[in-house]
Each structure stands twice: as structure tokens, then as C-alpha cells.
Scaffold this active site. Sequence first.
Site, PDB file in Angstrom:
ATOM      1  N   GLY A  50       0.404 -33.737 -25.185  1.00 44.00           N
ATOM      2  CA  GLY A  50      -0.416 -33.090 -24.145  1.00 44.00           C
ATOM      3  C   GLY A  50       0.408 -32.183 -23.252  1.00 44.00           C
ATOM      4  O   GLY A  50       0.254 -32.191 -22.032  1.00 44.00           O
ATOM      5  N   ASN A  52       0.446 -28.823 -23.267  1.00 42.51           N
ATOM      6  CA  ASN A  52      -0.021 -27.441 -23.127  1.00 42.51           C
ATOM      7  C   ASN A  52      -0.401 -27.108 -21.686  1.00 42.51           C
ATOM      8  O   ASN A  52      -0.622 -25.948 -21.346  1.00 42.51           O
ATOM      9  CB  ASN A  52      -1.215 -27.166 -24.059  1.00 42.51           C
ATOM     10  CG  ASN A  52      -2.370 -28.120 -23.843  1.00 42.51           C
ATOM     11  OD1 ASN A  52      -2.326 -29.256 -24.289  1.00 42.51           O
ATOM     12  ND2 ASN A  52      -3.383 -27.672 -23.124  1.00 42.51           N
ATOM     13  N   GLY A  56       2.637 -32.393 -18.430  1.00 45.12           N
ATOM     14  CA  GLY A  56       3.329 -32.308 -19.715  1.00 45.12           C
ATOM     15  C   GLY A  56       3.990 -30.954 -19.914  1.00 45.12           C
ATOM     16  O   GLY A  56       5.137 -30.871 -20.385  1.00 45.12           O
ATOM     17  N   SER A 179      -0.132 -44.763 -14.509  1.00 43.17           N
ATOM     18  CA  SER A 179      -0.690 -44.323 -13.230  1.00 43.17           C
ATOM     19  C   SER A 179      -0.759 -45.484 -12.246  1.00 43.17           C
ATOM     20  O   SER A 179      -0.855 -46.654 -12.639  1.00 43.17           O
ATOM     21  CB  SER A 179      -2.104 -43.791 -13.448  1.00 43.17           C
ATOM     22  OG  SER A 179      -2.761 -43.603 -12.213  1.00 43.17           O
ATOM     23  N   TYR A 204     -10.656 -45.871 -17.102  1.00 39.40           N
ATOM     24  CA  TYR A 204      -9.362 -45.171 -16.949  1.00 39.40           C
ATOM     25  C   TYR A 204      -8.299 -46.161 -16.458  1.00 39.40           C
ATOM     26  O   TYR A 204      -7.190 -46.215 -17.003  1.00 39.40           O
ATOM     27  CB  TYR A 204      -9.518 -44.008 -15.980  1.00 39.40           C
ATOM     28  CG  TYR A 204      -8.221 -43.250 -15.737  1.00 39.40           C
ATOM     29  CD1 TYR A 204      -7.683 -42.417 -16.720  1.00 39.40           C
ATOM     30  CD2 TYR A 204      -7.521 -43.373 -14.534  1.00 39.40           C
ATOM     31  CE1 TYR A 204      -6.486 -41.732 -16.506  1.00 39.40           C
ATOM     32  CE2 TYR A 204      -6.330 -42.685 -14.308  1.00 39.40           C
ATOM     33  CZ  TYR A 204      -5.822 -41.868 -15.303  1.00 39.40           C
ATOM     34  OH  TYR A 204      -4.635 -41.188 -15.091  1.00 39.40           O
TER      35      TYR A 204
END
Length: 320
Positions: A50, A52, A56, A179, A204
Site C-alpha cells: 500500500g 502508492n 506507505g 493503530s 477496524y
Amino acid sequence: MLNCWEAALGAAVSVPVFLFVAAPYIRRYVAGGRCKSTARLEGKVVIITGANTGIGKETARDLALRGARVIIACRDTAKAEAAASEIRAETGNQEVIAKKLDLADTKSIREFAERFLAEEKELHILINNAGVMLCPYSKTADGFEMQLGVNHLGHFLLTFLLLERLKQCAPARIVNVSSLAHHGGRIRFHDLQGEKSYNRGLAYCHSKLANVLFTRELARRLQGTKVTANALHPGSVYSDLVRHSSVMTWLWKIFSFFLKTPCEGAQTSIYCAVAEELESVTGQYFSDCQPAYVSPRGRDDETAKKLWSVSCELLGIQWD
Ligand SMILES: NC(=O)C1=CN([C@@H]2O[C@H](COP(=O)(O)OP(=O)(O)OC[C@H]3O[C@@H](n4cnc5c(N)ncnc54)[C@H](OP(=O)(O)O)[C@@H]3O)[C@@H](O)[C@H]2O)C=CC1
Ligand SMILES: CC1=C(/C=C/C(C)=C/C=C/C(C)=C/C=O)C(C)(C)CCC1
């Protein structure tokens, strides 16, 4: 005595003046810790999932500047190639390579790993960074709830497939981007796929707790291999992560001044990937480039072991 008008005028003048004066201090506080290591990475191969956009991409930019060969593994090849060519142009490091990896599809994960292992001889740093947050109920290609599927199971399988290469290239590091939200998570073994009840915020949190537990059990199993595994909280970062919630998207826009930039958010990932003092530190959890508090559920070794075996069963792998 001040009358109402004088008090209002005083506030109207002093609040903006205070904010103007305090702004640089607030920003410095929000920015948090910086990775101070000047370690160079020539000859080292890194995979960042990830990469892009967001945290990241900034991690990739930094590691490219340090001279690493950086594989940015992303689900959208056009976005990945755009990010890679931007980083190549900016850093002058031509060894920034975009590869296709969709963590919501185990076939894509296996294809990525197969191609990587065939094309590259070495792997020194694996950064499991990609993530989705707050998405409406949906399933991955293999029928896993999307947030658990991408954030935990996808990275679990990817790490499994690449681990032998990391061991061969040791000292090597695995960095799992978790997280603070792991504090709100639970591993609901009776309903892992959220089919009985689903709350996208809690889902999440569960997936980020799974990142912490995976890191802990992985580190335990990797003792003596010189491959370390650490998890981290990047801070509250202004990125695309909130895209599935319009309320969060607005809050993120309005309060962006009080959020870390993606570059600031990447510091703890970079720290875990390169800091010399972490060479043999494993199974830890960091925030702002220092050890941070892990919730009691994130320290539960029984749950970590059970999550490991259930994850293996779901993915159809044997990982002893
Ligand atoms: N931002 C924050 O405040 C916080 C972030 N984190 C964690 O940091 C990490 C990075 O998040 P951040 O940079 O903020 O978010 P972004 O949304 O900016 O970046 C997430 C990245 O993950 C990729 N991704 C999503 N789904 C998949 C998939 N199925 N396969 C492969 N890649 C995928 C995205 O690709 P695409 O662009 O194609 O969607 C994107 O590249 C996440 O793990 C997140 O949970 C943790 C705490 C706070
Ligand atoms: C309370 C509050 C905020 C903070 C939100 C935070 C701190 C969110 C953290 C999110 C995480 C940890 C996401 C990823 O894992 C805002 C929006 C700045 C301003 C409005 C009030």
C-alpha cells in the site's frame, strides 16, 4: 468593569493572536517523534504494501533516499507506477519498482510472492502497511470480512510466503502498521467474519488488534533467527484512510492542522525499519519512535496463539 462588547472585542482579538503565536508549537507537538537514524540501505531490498499513497508512499520515499531497492506492492498498478516514477524522479534512486498486490485476494498475494521470489534474490525489510478503515460490510475474494481480510489475513499470508527469504537474508525486519485503535478491538472467534453483527468502526479495531497479536506471536516464533517483528501506531495522519466515511473525511479536512502529515506519520515505520538500536528488538509496539502502551488484549498470548491457528485454518496453510 468590562462591558460585554469590550469582552467580546478582547476575545475576538486575543484568540486569533494566541492561535497565531501558538501555531508553530501546536504543529511541532502534533508532528510527534522523528526518526533520527541516518542508516543507509544500499544493497537492501524492501517491500512496502500500500505504498502508492499516504504513510506507505512517504515510507517508500525515505527508504529510497537511503539507497534501498524498494518494491511498492499495490492493488492498483497505475497508481503504483505513478508513485514509483515520482519517487524515482525525486530521489534519483532508479530501484523503486511497482508490483501488483491485492491483499483482498489470496490468489493475488500468492502470485505476487511467487513472482517476487523468482525475480529477487534478497529481502531484508517487509513493511505490512496497507490498510482499509470503516468500509461498509463487504468480503474479500475468499469470503473474509474486508477489514480483517486485508489488514490482518492478507498480511499474515504474505508474511508466511516471504518468511524463508527473510530468514536467509537475516538480519531482517518485519514491520506491521497497526493503530492506537487496537485498544478498542477484540478477537471475536465466534463471529470473525462479522456475519452475526458488524460495526465498521469496531471491525477496524479488531483487525488492528489482530496486527498486534500477530506481531507478538510471530516475534516469539522467530526468536534466534535474527528476523525481528514489531508493530506500531503511526499517529493520527491526514491521509485517504478515512475515504469510506464522509463524516471522518470532513473532520479530517477541518482539523487537518491537528493531524500529522503522511511524512510525519511515516516516521515510526521508518524508525522500526532502520533504527540501529532496534537491531535485536522484537515483539514490541511503538508510537512516535518510542515504545508505547499495548492494551491488555494485545498482550494476551493465549488469544495470539489461537488467532494464529485460526488464521492458518482460514488460509489453508500450515505454519508451525
Ligand atoms: N491515517 C491514520 O490516521 C492512521 C493510519 N493507520 C494505519 O496506517 C496504514 C496506512 O494508512 P494510510 O496511509 O493512513 O491510509 P491510505 O488510505 O492513505 O493508504 C492505504 C494504502 O493501503 C492500500 N490498500 C487498501 N486496500 C488494499 C488491498 N486490498 N490490497 C493492497 N493494498 C490495499 C491503499 O491502496 P489504494 O490507494 O489503491 O486504495 C493505499 O495504498 C494502515 O494500515 C492504517 O490502518 C493507523 C493509525 C492511524
Ligand atoms: C477527537 C477529534 C479528532 C481526533 C480523532 C482521532 C484521534 C482519530 C484517530 C484515528 C485513528 C487512530 C485512526 C486509525 O487507526 C479530530 C478529528 C482530529 C478532530 C475532532 C475531534
